[in-house]
Design a protein around this motif. Sequence first.
Motif, PDB file in Angstrom:
ATOM      1  N   PHE A  34       0.829  -1.200   0.000  1.00 21.98           N
ATOM      2  CA  PHE A  34       0.000   0.000   0.000  1.00 21.98           C
ATOM      3  C   PHE A  34       0.866   1.253   0.000  1.00 21.98           C
ATOM      4  O   PHE A  34       1.986   1.257   0.506  1.00 21.98           O
ATOM      5  CB  PHE A  34      -0.868   0.048   1.271  1.00 21.98           C
ATOM      6  CG  PHE A  34      -1.679  -1.190   1.498  1.00 21.98           C
ATOM      7  CD1 PHE A  34      -1.119  -2.295   2.121  1.00 21.98           C
ATOM      8  CD2 PHE A  34      -3.002  -1.252   1.106  1.00 21.98           C
ATOM      9  CE1 PHE A  34      -1.855  -3.453   2.338  1.00 21.98           C
ATOM     10  CE2 PHE A  34      -3.750  -2.405   1.320  1.00 21.98           C
ATOM     11  CZ  PHE A  34      -3.173  -3.495   1.929  1.00 21.98           C
ATOM     12  N   TYR A  36      -0.067   5.110   1.403  1.00 22.79           N
ATOM     13  CA  TYR A  36      -1.004   6.025   2.037  1.00 22.79           C
ATOM     14  C   TYR A  36      -0.465   7.440   1.904  1.00 22.79           C
ATOM     15  O   TYR A  36       0.752   7.661   1.839  1.00 22.79           O
ATOM     16  CB  TYR A  36      -1.164   5.698   3.530  1.00 22.79           C
ATOM     17  CG  TYR A  36      -2.092   4.543   3.824  1.00 22.79           C
ATOM     18  CD1 TYR A  36      -1.655   3.222   3.735  1.00 22.79           C
ATOM     19  CD2 TYR A  36      -3.411   4.765   4.208  1.00 22.79           C
ATOM     20  CE1 TYR A  36      -2.513   2.164   4.012  1.00 22.79           C
ATOM     21  CE2 TYR A  36      -4.268   3.716   4.495  1.00 22.79           C
ATOM     22  CZ  TYR A  36      -3.813   2.424   4.384  1.00 22.79           C
ATOM     23  OH  TYR A  36      -4.660   1.377   4.663  1.00 22.79           O
ATOM     24  N   GLN A  38      -0.940  11.554   3.493  1.00 19.69           N
ATOM     25  CA  GLN A  38      -1.521  12.435   4.506  1.00 19.69           C
ATOM     26  C   GLN A  38      -1.279  13.870   4.071  1.00 19.69           C
ATOM     27  O   GLN A  38      -0.134  14.361   4.143  1.00 19.69           O
ATOM     28  CB  GLN A  38      -0.918  12.174   5.878  1.00 19.69           C
ATOM     29  CG  GLN A  38      -1.607  12.950   6.988  1.00 19.69           C
ATOM     30  CD  GLN A  38      -1.253  12.444   8.373  1.00 19.69           C
ATOM     31  OE1 GLN A  38      -0.194  11.850   8.585  1.00 19.69           O
ATOM     32  NE2 GLN A  38      -2.133  12.668   9.329  1.00 19.69           N
ATOM     33  N   LEU A  44      -4.833  10.255   7.355  1.00 17.35           N
ATOM     34  CA  LEU A  44      -4.194   9.286   6.467  1.00 17.35           C
ATOM     35  C   LEU A  44      -5.260   8.687   5.557  1.00 17.35           C
ATOM     36  O   LEU A  44      -6.328   8.281   6.029  1.00 17.35           O
ATOM     37  CB  LEU A  44      -3.603   8.144   7.286  1.00 17.35           C
ATOM     38  CG  LEU A  44      -2.128   8.158   7.656  1.00 17.35           C
ATOM     39  CD1 LEU A  44      -1.800   6.961   8.514  1.00 17.35           C
ATOM     40  CD2 LEU A  44      -1.259   8.184   6.422  1.00 17.35           C
ATOM     41  N   LEU A  46      -5.859   6.116   1.842  1.00 20.46           N
ATOM     42  CA  LEU A  46      -5.250   5.171   0.927  1.00 20.46           C
ATOM     43  C   LEU A  46      -5.078   5.801  -0.450  1.00 20.46           C
ATOM     44  O   LEU A  46      -6.015   6.384  -1.001  1.00 20.46           O
ATOM     45  CB  LEU A  46      -6.129   3.915   0.824  1.00 20.46           C
ATOM     46  CG  LEU A  46      -5.577   2.770  -0.021  1.00 20.46           C
ATOM     47  CD1 LEU A  46      -4.313   2.206   0.607  1.00 20.46           C
ATOM     48  CD2 LEU A  46      -6.629   1.671  -0.163  1.00 20.46           C
ATOM     49  N   PHE A  90       3.332   7.455   2.892  1.00 15.80           N
ATOM     50  CA  PHE A  90       3.757   6.291   3.666  1.00 15.80           C
ATOM     51  C   PHE A  90       3.557   5.020   2.850  1.00 15.80           C
ATOM     52  O   PHE A  90       2.465   4.780   2.322  1.00 15.80           O
ATOM     53  CB  PHE A  90       2.934   6.161   4.955  1.00 15.80           C
ATOM     54  CG  PHE A  90       3.159   7.247   5.947  1.00 15.80           C
ATOM     55  CD1 PHE A  90       2.355   8.383   5.952  1.00 15.80           C
ATOM     56  CD2 PHE A  90       4.173   7.143   6.893  1.00 15.80           C
ATOM     57  CE1 PHE A  90       2.562   9.400   6.874  1.00 15.80           C
ATOM     58  CE2 PHE A  90       4.387   8.157   7.820  1.00 15.80           C
ATOM     59  CZ  PHE A  90       3.578   9.282   7.805  1.00 15.80           C
TER      60      PHE A  90
END
Lengths: 114, 116
Positions: A34, A36, A38, A44, A46, A90
């Motif tokens: 994944f 992510y 922000q 956060l 996806l 992330f």
Amino acid sequence: AQSVSQHNHHVILSEAASLELGCNYSYGGTVNLFWYVQYPGQHLQLLLKYFSGDPLVKGIKGFEAEFIKSKFSFNLRKPSVQWSDTAEYFCAVNPREYGNKLVFGAGTILRVKS
Amino acid sequence: EAGVAQSPRYKIIEKRQSVAFWCNPISGHATLYWYQQILGQGPKLLIQFQNNGVVDDSQLPKDRFSAERLKGVDSTLKIQPAKLEDSAVYLCASSPLPSGGFYEQYFGPGTRLTVT
């Protein structure tokens, strides 16, 4: 223990530049992958995910990521960034035998200059 | 659809004091997670609940941290006594009950804790 490494902690780009953020993981079993994002002041959320099949996955806002199994990598790319892409990104790994557990990388702060 | 709610958004306490955080997951989500995000690091899972049972608390410092999810809905995370190194953002997330696959986790806005 499994870990997730993100290569750069801070990246500064000008608008229209191309982006590639590196992510490597150390887990040897089957994983879900994944990215992510922000945005400043937001939750956060996806960006994209890879479970199986085509190793090149497309996400929201023109982002894509490529899974290279032999390199244990899942790099995020965007051909032309915009000022609104300024955010922290992330990479996260879900080792499938661990149920719904996510292991996150340390994050990369992207600043896009207008 | 309402998202994951957390309160308070910010908290400043002195070391050795106690603090509690509250989380209300998305309606119908059976699984709830608490993460700790220290500045410069990614979120680290502290505890995972499925309904009101604990699935994984292997990274929860149980000498000072506790969490509960009574009735399988809301959850509270408590720190007692707090240490300086507990300064972090505490994130709550929820997901539907996993059944043979991975279910996306939805994150709340977090509670920023500063311990002085």
